[in-house]
Write a protein that holds these residues in place. Structure first.
Motif, PDB file in Angstrom:
ATOM      1  N   MET A 139      -4.509   5.164   3.327  1.00 26.91           N
ATOM      2  CA  MET A 139      -3.554   4.582   2.380  1.00 26.91           C
ATOM      3  C   MET A 139      -3.619   3.065   2.381  1.00 26.91           C
ATOM      4  SD  MET A 139      -0.418   7.066   3.413  1.00 26.91           S
ATOM      5  CE  MET A 139      -0.773   6.822   5.132  1.00 26.91           C
ATOM      6  N   LEU A 140      -3.406   2.501   1.199  1.00 30.49           N
ATOM      7  CA  LEU A 140      -3.247   1.052   1.065  1.00 30.49           C
ATOM      8  C   LEU A 140      -1.764   0.784   0.863  1.00 30.49           C
ATOM      9  CD1 LEU A 140      -6.115  -0.209  -1.269  1.00 30.49           C
ATOM     10  CD2 LEU A 140      -5.927  -0.431   1.208  1.00 30.49           C
ATOM     11  N   LEU A 141      -1.288  -0.276   1.510  1.00 34.85           N
ATOM     12  CA  LEU A 141       0.127  -0.642   1.415  1.00 34.85           C
ATOM     13  C   LEU A 141       0.270  -1.922   0.607  1.00 34.85           C
ATOM     14  CD1 LEU A 141       1.064  -0.079   5.166  1.00 34.85           C
ATOM     15  CD2 LEU A 141       1.102   1.577   3.312  1.00 34.85           C
ATOM     16  N   PHE A 161     -15.254   0.013  -0.956  1.00 30.67           N
ATOM     17  CA  PHE A 161     -15.151   0.884   0.219  1.00 30.67           C
ATOM     18  C   PHE A 161     -14.833   2.344  -0.095  1.00 30.67           C
ATOM     19  CE2 PHE A 161     -14.245  -3.417   1.736  1.00 30.67           C
ATOM     20  CZ  PHE A 161     -15.263  -3.533   2.668  1.00 30.67           C
ATOM     21  N   PHE A 162     -14.393   2.613  -1.323  1.00 27.12           N
ATOM     22  CA  PHE A 162     -14.036   3.995  -1.663  1.00 27.12           C
ATOM     23  C   PHE A 162     -14.830   4.530  -2.846  1.00 27.12           C
ATOM     24  CE2 PHE A 162     -10.589   2.122   0.693  1.00 27.12           C
ATOM     25  CZ  PHE A 162     -10.374   3.078   1.671  1.00 27.12           C
ATOM     26  N   GLY A 163     -15.782   3.741  -3.332  1.00 22.15           N
ATOM     27  CA  GLY A 163     -16.702   4.203  -4.366  1.00 22.15           C
ATOM     28  C   GLY A 163     -16.062   4.534  -5.703  1.00 22.15           C
ATOM     29  N   LEU A 164     -14.928   3.892  -5.989  1.00 18.85           N
ATOM     30  CA  LEU A 164     -14.243   4.160  -7.255  1.00 18.85           C
ATOM     31  C   LEU A 164     -14.810   3.268  -8.362  1.00 18.85           C
ATOM     32  CD1 LEU A 164     -10.578   4.242  -5.913  1.00 18.85           C
ATOM     33  CD2 LEU A 164     -12.094   6.184  -6.329  1.00 18.85           C
ATOM     34  N   ASN A 165     -14.753   3.772  -9.586  1.00 20.93           N
ATOM     35  CA  ASN A 165     -15.144   2.902 -10.692  1.00 20.93           C
ATOM     36  C   ASN A 165     -13.976   1.963 -10.996  1.00 20.93           C
ATOM     37  OD1 ASN A 165     -13.327   4.086 -12.609  1.00 20.93           O
ATOM     38  ND2 ASN A 165     -14.815   5.706 -13.028  1.00 20.93           N
ATOM     39  N   HIS A 166     -14.186   1.008 -11.871  1.00 15.79           N
ATOM     40  CA  HIS A 166     -13.176  -0.020 -12.119  1.00 15.79           C
ATOM     41  C   HIS A 166     -11.851   0.578 -12.624  1.00 15.79           C
ATOM     42  CE1 HIS A 166     -11.795  -4.114 -12.563  1.00 15.79           C
ATOM     43  NE2 HIS A 166     -11.299  -3.789 -13.750  1.00 15.79           N
ATOM     44  N   LYS A 172     -13.185   3.530   7.540  1.00 15.27           N
ATOM     45  CA  LYS A 172     -12.744   2.921   6.280  1.00 15.27           C
ATOM     46  C   LYS A 172     -11.579   1.962   6.526  1.00 15.27           C
ATOM     47  CE  LYS A 172     -14.809   5.875   3.009  1.00 15.27           C
ATOM     48  NZ  LYS A 172     -15.900   5.134   2.410  1.00 15.27           N
ATOM     49  N   VAL A 173     -10.616   2.381   7.348  1.00 16.52           N
ATOM     50  CA  VAL A 173      -9.469   1.522   7.669  1.00 16.52           C
ATOM     51  C   VAL A 173      -9.966   0.229   8.312  1.00 16.52           C
ATOM     52  CG1 VAL A 173      -7.438   1.274   9.162  1.00 16.52           C
ATOM     53  CG2 VAL A 173      -7.755   3.369   7.827  1.00 16.52           C
ATOM     54  N   ALA A 174     -10.867   0.350   9.272  1.00 19.73           N
ATOM     55  CA  ALA A 174     -11.395  -0.832   9.968  1.00 19.73           C
ATOM     56  C   ALA A 174     -12.151  -1.743   9.000  1.00 19.73           C
ATOM     57  CB  ALA A 174     -12.306  -0.398  11.116  1.00 19.73           C
ATOM     58  N   GLN A 175     -12.967  -1.150   8.122  1.00 19.54           N
ATOM     59  CA  GLN A 175     -13.731  -1.952   7.151  1.00 19.54           C
ATOM     60  C   GLN A 175     -12.801  -2.720   6.216  1.00 19.54           C
ATOM     61  OE1 GLN A 175     -16.044   1.239   5.425  1.00 19.54           O
ATOM     62  NE2 GLN A 175     -17.897   0.582   6.469  1.00 19.54           N
ATOM     63  N   VAL A 176     -11.786  -2.039   5.703  1.00 21.25           N
ATOM     64  CA  VAL A 176     -10.854  -2.678   4.761  1.00 21.25           C
ATOM     65  C   VAL A 176     -10.081  -3.792   5.458  1.00 21.25           C
ATOM     66  CG1 VAL A 176      -8.772  -2.316   3.372  1.00 21.25           C
ATOM     67  CG2 VAL A 176     -10.666  -0.681   3.234  1.00 21.25           C
ATOM     68  N   MET A 177      -9.570  -3.494   6.658  1.00 17.10           N
ATOM     69  CA  MET A 177      -8.783  -4.495   7.383  1.00 17.10           C
ATOM     70  C   MET A 177      -9.638  -5.721   7.724  1.00 17.10           C
ATOM     71  SD  MET A 177      -5.694  -3.355   7.610  1.00 17.10           S
ATOM     72  CE  MET A 177      -4.921  -4.168   8.993  1.00 17.10           C
ATOM     73  N   ASP A 178     -10.857  -5.488   8.147  1.00 17.19           N
ATOM     74  CA  ASP A 178     -11.764  -6.589   8.490  1.00 17.19           C
ATOM     75  C   ASP A 178     -12.084  -7.426   7.253  1.00 17.19           C
ATOM     76  OD1 ASP A 178     -13.628  -7.999  10.295  1.00 17.19           O
ATOM     77  OD2 ASP A 178     -15.165  -7.102   9.016  1.00 17.19           O
ATOM     78  N   PHE A 179     -12.391  -6.752   6.158  1.00 19.02           N
ATOM     79  CA  PHE A 179     -12.721  -7.432   4.899  1.00 19.02           C
ATOM     80  C   PHE A 179     -11.527  -8.273   4.419  1.00 19.02           C
ATOM     81  CE2 PHE A 179     -13.513  -7.312   0.200  1.00 19.02           C
ATOM     82  CZ  PHE A 179     -14.762  -7.923   0.208  1.00 19.02           C
ATOM     83  N   ALA A 180     -10.326  -7.699   4.503  1.00 21.25           N
ATOM     84  CA  ALA A 180      -9.119  -8.422   4.075  1.00 21.25           C
ATOM     85  C   ALA A 180      -8.889  -9.650   4.952  1.00 21.25           C
ATOM     86  CB  ALA A 180      -7.909  -7.491   4.133  1.00 21.25           C
ATOM     87  N   ARG A 181      -9.040  -9.497   6.265  1.00 22.32           N
ATOM     88  CA  ARG A 181      -8.831 -10.632   7.178  1.00 22.32           C
ATOM     89  C   ARG A 181      -9.841 -11.742   6.901  1.00 22.32           C
ATOM     90  NH1 ARG A 181      -5.483  -8.582   6.656  1.00 22.32           N
ATOM     91  NH2 ARG A 181      -4.289  -7.079   7.804  1.00 22.32           N
ATOM     92  N   ARG A 182     -11.116 -11.334   6.693  1.00 26.75           N
ATOM     93  CA  ARG A 182     -12.153 -12.342   6.442  1.00 26.75           C
ATOM     94  C   ARG A 182     -11.875 -13.110   5.152  1.00 26.75           C
ATOM     95  NH1 ARG A 182     -17.153 -10.045   5.755  1.00 26.75           N
ATOM     96  NH2 ARG A 182     -16.461  -7.920   6.042  1.00 26.75           N
ATOM     97  N   HIS A 183     -11.159 -12.492   4.222  1.00 24.11           N
ATOM     98  CA  HIS A 183     -10.806 -13.169   2.967  1.00 24.11           C
ATOM     99  C   HIS A 183      -9.370 -13.706   3.009  1.00 24.11           C
ATOM    100  CE1 HIS A 183     -14.428 -11.035   1.725  1.00 24.11           C
ATOM    101  NE2 HIS A 183     -14.547 -11.995   0.837  1.00 24.11           N
ATOM    102  N   GLN A 184      -8.784 -13.695   4.194  1.00 22.64           N
ATOM    103  CA  GLN A 184      -7.446 -14.239   4.457  1.00 22.64           C
ATOM    104  C   GLN A 184      -6.354 -13.602   3.597  1.00 22.64           C
ATOM    105  OE1 GLN A 184      -8.105 -18.467   4.157  1.00 22.64           O
ATOM    106  NE2 GLN A 184      -9.130 -18.533   6.139  1.00 22.64           N
ATOM    107  N   HIS A 185      -6.433 -12.263   3.485  1.00 27.87           N
ATOM    108  CA  HIS A 185      -5.392 -11.514   2.782  1.00 27.87           C
ATOM    109  C   HIS A 185      -4.694 -10.589   3.773  1.00 27.87           C
ATOM    110  CE1 HIS A 185      -6.654 -13.026  -1.052  1.00 27.87           C
ATOM    111  NE2 HIS A 185      -7.862 -12.514  -0.942  1.00 27.87           N
TER     112      HIS A 185
END
Length: 114
Positions: A38-40, A57-62, A91-104
């Motif tokens: 889940m995304l919060l 990260f989830f392979g969804l289209n736009h 997936k959780v780790a990838q998203v969290m890492d990506f968000a942190r690296r982009h300061q979100h």
């Protein structure tokens, strides 16, 4: 004629043993539990960034990513996929890492499916 005889000979005896059926009971293998990812919602992460995360990260289209982003925005969270424990964790780790690296401050969590 020789070919036909060989074929008949090969067929002879094939029926022997067919009357005894082997019944083997296999233990039922339990399916591994699945986990919802889940995304919060938060007040700082740009909507475009959430769409990017969903696509990457989830392979969804736009269009799919945009719909889920709106659900997160309006309802506070959305399930973005259901996976085995290892995949969900990754997936959780990838998203969290990506968000942190982009300061979100985007939060991504997982929860065992009922």
């Amino acid at each position: 004629m020789k070919l036909g005889q060989a074929h008949m000979m090969a067929g002879k005896g094939d029926d022997e043993g067919d009357s005894s059926v082997i019944t083997e009971t296999k233990p039922k293998t339990k399916r591994p539990p699945l986990y919802k990812v889940m995304l919060l919602n938060d007040d700082y992460t740009p909507m475009e960034f959430v769409v990017l995360v969903l696509e990457r990260f989830f392979g969804l289209n736009h269009a799919q990513a945009f719909e889920i982003m709106l659900t997160v925005h309006k309802k506070g969270l959305a399930v973005v996929g259901v996976f085995s424990h290892e995949i969900a964790e990754t997936k959780v780790a990838q998203v969290m890492d990506f968000a942190r690296r982009h300061q979100h401050p985007l939060q991504c969590t997982m929860e065992k499916e009922d």
